[in-house]
Design a protein around this motif. Sequence first.
Motif, mmCIF file in Angstrom:
data_model
loop_
_atom_site.group_PDB
_atom_site.id
_atom_site.type_symbol
_atom_site.label_atom_id
_atom_site.label_comp_id
_atom_site.label_asym_id
_atom_site.label_seq_id
_atom_site.Cartn_x
_atom_site.Cartn_y
_atom_site.Cartn_z
ATOM 1 N N SER A 137 21.804 29.101 -92.809
ATOM 2 C CA SER A 137 21.033 27.884 -92.523
ATOM 3 C C SER A 137 20.287 27.397 -93.757
ATOM 4 C CB SER A 137 20.046 28.143 -91.377
ATOM 5 O OG SER A 137 20.726 28.511 -90.211
ATOM 6 N N LYS A 138 19.740 28.359 -94.512
ATOM 7 C CA LYS A 138 19.021 27.996 -95.735
ATOM 8 C C LYS A 138 19.973 27.374 -96.761
ATOM 9 C CE LYS A 138 15.889 29.928 -99.197
ATOM 10 N NZ LYS A 138 15.227 31.175 -99.689
ATOM 11 N N LYS A 139 21.162 27.979 -96.897
ATOM 12 C CA LYS A 139 22.152 27.433 -97.834
ATOM 13 C C LYS A 139 22.614 26.046 -97.400
ATOM 14 C CE LYS A 139 26.618 28.504 -99.952
ATOM 15 N NZ LYS A 139 27.761 29.443 -99.995
ATOM 16 N N LEU A 140 22.800 25.871 -96.081
ATOM 17 C CA LEU A 140 23.206 24.567 -95.567
ATOM 18 C C LEU A 140 22.148 23.513 -95.858
ATOM 19 C CD1 LEU A 140 25.189 22.857 -93.881
ATOM 20 C CD2 LEU A 140 23.935 23.598 -91.848
ATOM 21 N N GLN A 141 20.873 23.886 -95.679
ATOM 22 C CA GLN A 141 19.791 22.941 -95.940
ATOM 23 C C GLN A 141 19.738 22.575 -97.430
ATOM 24 O OE1 GLN A 141 15.941 24.354 -94.765
ATOM 25 N NE2 GLN A 141 14.932 22.385 -95.059
ATOM 26 N N GLU A 142 19.994 23.553 -98.293
ATOM 27 C CA GLU A 142 20.006 23.265 -99.726
ATOM 28 C C GLU A 142 21.126 22.295 -100.090
ATOM 29 O OE1 GLU A 142 20.335 27.023 -101.641
ATOM 30 O OE2 GLU A 142 18.241 27.572 -101.338
ATOM 31 N N ARG A 143 22.317 22.504 -99.527
ATOM 32 C CA ARG A 143 23.435 21.604 -99.819
ATOM 33 C C ARG A 143 23.189 20.197 -99.248
ATOM 34 N NH1 ARG A 143 25.508 23.149 -104.016
ATOM 35 N NH2 ARG A 143 27.522 22.140 -103.625
ATOM 36 N N MET A 144 22.538 20.136 -98.087
ATOM 37 C CA MET A 144 22.200 18.834 -97.514
ATOM 38 C C MET A 144 21.192 18.099 -98.389
ATOM 39 S SD MET A 144 23.896 18.181 -94.692
ATOM 40 C CE MET A 144 22.893 17.015 -93.797
ATOM 41 N N CYS B 293 17.395 16.506 -92.418
ATOM 42 C CA CYS B 293 17.555 17.802 -93.078
ATOM 43 C C CYS B 293 16.398 18.210 -93.981
ATOM 44 C CB CYS B 293 18.854 17.811 -93.891
ATOM 45 S SG CYS B 293 18.879 16.619 -95.237
ATOM 46 N N LEU B 294 15.478 17.309 -94.282
ATOM 47 C CA LEU B 294 14.361 17.656 -95.159
ATOM 48 C C LEU B 294 13.052 17.677 -94.367
ATOM 49 C CD1 LEU B 294 15.148 15.527 -98.359
ATOM 50 C CD2 LEU B 294 15.681 17.924 -97.931
ATOM 51 N N PRO B 295 12.135 18.552 -94.743
ATOM 52 C CA PRO B 295 10.827 18.548 -94.055
ATOM 53 C C PRO B 295 10.065 17.262 -94.337
ATOM 54 C CG PRO B 295 10.828 20.064 -95.933
ATOM 55 C CD PRO B 295 12.243 19.638 -95.737
ATOM 56 N N GLN B 296 9.118 16.981 -93.480
ATOM 57 C CA GLN B 296 8.414 15.698 -93.554
ATOM 58 C C GLN B 296 7.621 15.546 -94.845
ATOM 59 O OE1 GLN B 296 6.023 14.984 -90.121
ATOM 60 N NE2 GLN B 296 5.599 12.833 -90.634
ATOM 61 N N GLU B 297 7.141 16.647 -95.389
ATOM 62 C CA GLU B 297 6.321 16.574 -96.607
ATOM 63 C C GLU B 297 7.150 16.649 -97.889
ATOM 64 O OE1 GLU B 297 6.718 20.841 -95.287
ATOM 65 O OE2 GLU B 297 6.178 18.917 -94.347
ATOM 66 N N HIS B 298 8.468 16.614 -97.781
ATOM 67 C CA HIS B 298 9.314 16.722 -98.961
ATOM 68 C C HIS B 298 9.124 15.504 -99.865
ATOM 69 C CE1 HIS B 298 12.911 17.386 -101.439
ATOM 70 N NE2 HIS B 298 12.904 18.624 -100.965
ATOM 71 N N GLN B 299 9.092 15.751 -101.170
ATOM 72 C CA GLN B 299 8.834 14.684 -102.146
ATOM 73 C C GLN B 299 9.926 13.625 -102.154
ATOM 74 O OE1 GLN B 299 8.345 16.179 -106.120
ATOM 75 N NE2 GLN B 299 7.751 14.200 -106.976
ATOM 76 N N LEU B 300 11.188 14.036 -102.047
ATOM 77 C CA LEU B 300 12.286 13.081 -102.066
ATOM 78 C C LEU B 300 12.254 12.157 -100.854
ATOM 79 C CD1 LEU B 300 14.869 12.045 -103.385
ATOM 80 C CD2 LEU B 300 16.122 13.862 -102.218
ATOM 81 N N ARG B 301 11.856 12.699 -99.730
ATOM 82 C CA ARG B 301 11.762 11.882 -98.514
ATOM 83 C C ARG B 301 10.711 10.787 -98.682
ATOM 84 N NH1 ARG B 301 11.258 14.469 -92.441
ATOM 85 N NH2 ARG B 301 10.939 12.511 -91.312
ATOM 86 N N HIS B 302 9.579 11.128 -99.272
ATOM 87 C CA HIS B 302 8.537 10.119 -99.526
ATOM 88 C C HIS B 302 9.020 9.082 -100.539
ATOM 89 C CE1 HIS B 302 5.489 11.962 -97.057
ATOM 90 N NE2 HIS B 302 5.576 13.120 -97.708
ATOM 91 N N ALA B 303 9.760 9.532 -101.546
ATOM 92 C CA ALA B 303 10.268 8.599 -102.550
ATOM 93 C C ALA B 303 11.228 7.588 -101.925
ATOM 94 C CB ALA B 303 10.968 9.370 -103.666
#
Length: 379
Positions: free
Chosen positions: A202-209, A246-256
């Motif tokens: 699951s962690k690897k899948l999240q990284e690839r996503m 696939c990204l948490p709400q506080e992720h920097q890319l999501r905010h960008a």
Amino acid sequence: MSDTENIDITNLGEGKIDKYIQQLENSILKRTTMYGLDDLTMMRQNQILCKLLNQQGLIALQKQNYEQCIEYLRKAELATIYVPELKVQTFNNLACYYRKMGKTRTALQYLQQALAIELQQKQSTSLPDIYLNLCAVLSQLERHEEAIQHIYLSIIMLQHELLISSFQKHEQRQDQPNEQSFPSRQSSVQYVNSVKSHCNESKKLQERMSILVVAYHNLGVEMEHLKLQFESKKIFQSALQLSEQCLPQEHQLRHALEEIIKKYNSEQQQQGNEQLTLKPLLPKVHQKNTELKQIYKSVSPKQILKRNTQLQQQKNNHFNNFKFTKKNSYSETYRLERERIMSINATTDVIIKNLENKDISNLPYLRTALDTVNQTTIF
């Protein structure tokens, strides 16, 4: 070195890793001297050493400790002589370092070497990352049309990878029998191991996503550079939807991505109801004067010969028309001159015949005729 070979690298502290790297280097040197380059233990130690050096190099790069970073990565590059399967990873990391230092051409050279190696492999998992890095480097070099081609390849391969993994998981779930929610004592160890492997997957899948989201973002950036604002907005919207899954709400890319969509919406409100025109994603043809020679060279030799013949005919027609016009303007002069030349030729023929017949009785008359003709000479 036998006691250090069984050490779990993941449990080493940050201060102990440098010491362990030094022990590995000393052991490799001794074993190479004693047993040569074919020693299996030495090869295994080189593999561990190269992985550690790459790992420490990336950590130093994140901490902006650039001198230590390049020291680790140069050692890793030397270790790849004995571990060629880690060249791609090492060249990728070196490209990241040189890109960070602003040496984009050097970074491009390392990425091209990594791509050449990876394309020769039957099974490859690093190609999407290499194409992603190539896109970033080419974009910095203002080569946006090449960059967008590489990011397309990265997205296609990432989507293919994720699609295959989802199919494999679905097949595994169908093959597994229905188990109880609480495993028995005998199967508790297997249950824990399966949970750990599932978490790792699951962690690897999240990284690839997350890498796929980055690829979408870079595609939108390249479309902006190519003045494809409407398509760029659609790609950014797709990237935002994917990041929300696939990204948490506080992720920097999501905010960008959220900020980018807000910017597009505000610009659209300012433009009002202006109609947006779609543009195809094809190479643009710039009709410049400097490119006309290249376009002319691309014509076949037969067409060039035909064109030259037509031009020559046009020149000849123009010259003939010019002669005809000039002749008409001096028609009277040319008529008189023609009559004079014709009379001279006729008289010359008579002289030749008389000389052949040896009849010289008419010579005085001929002289008088010649004098008369000479008096009508215009020139």
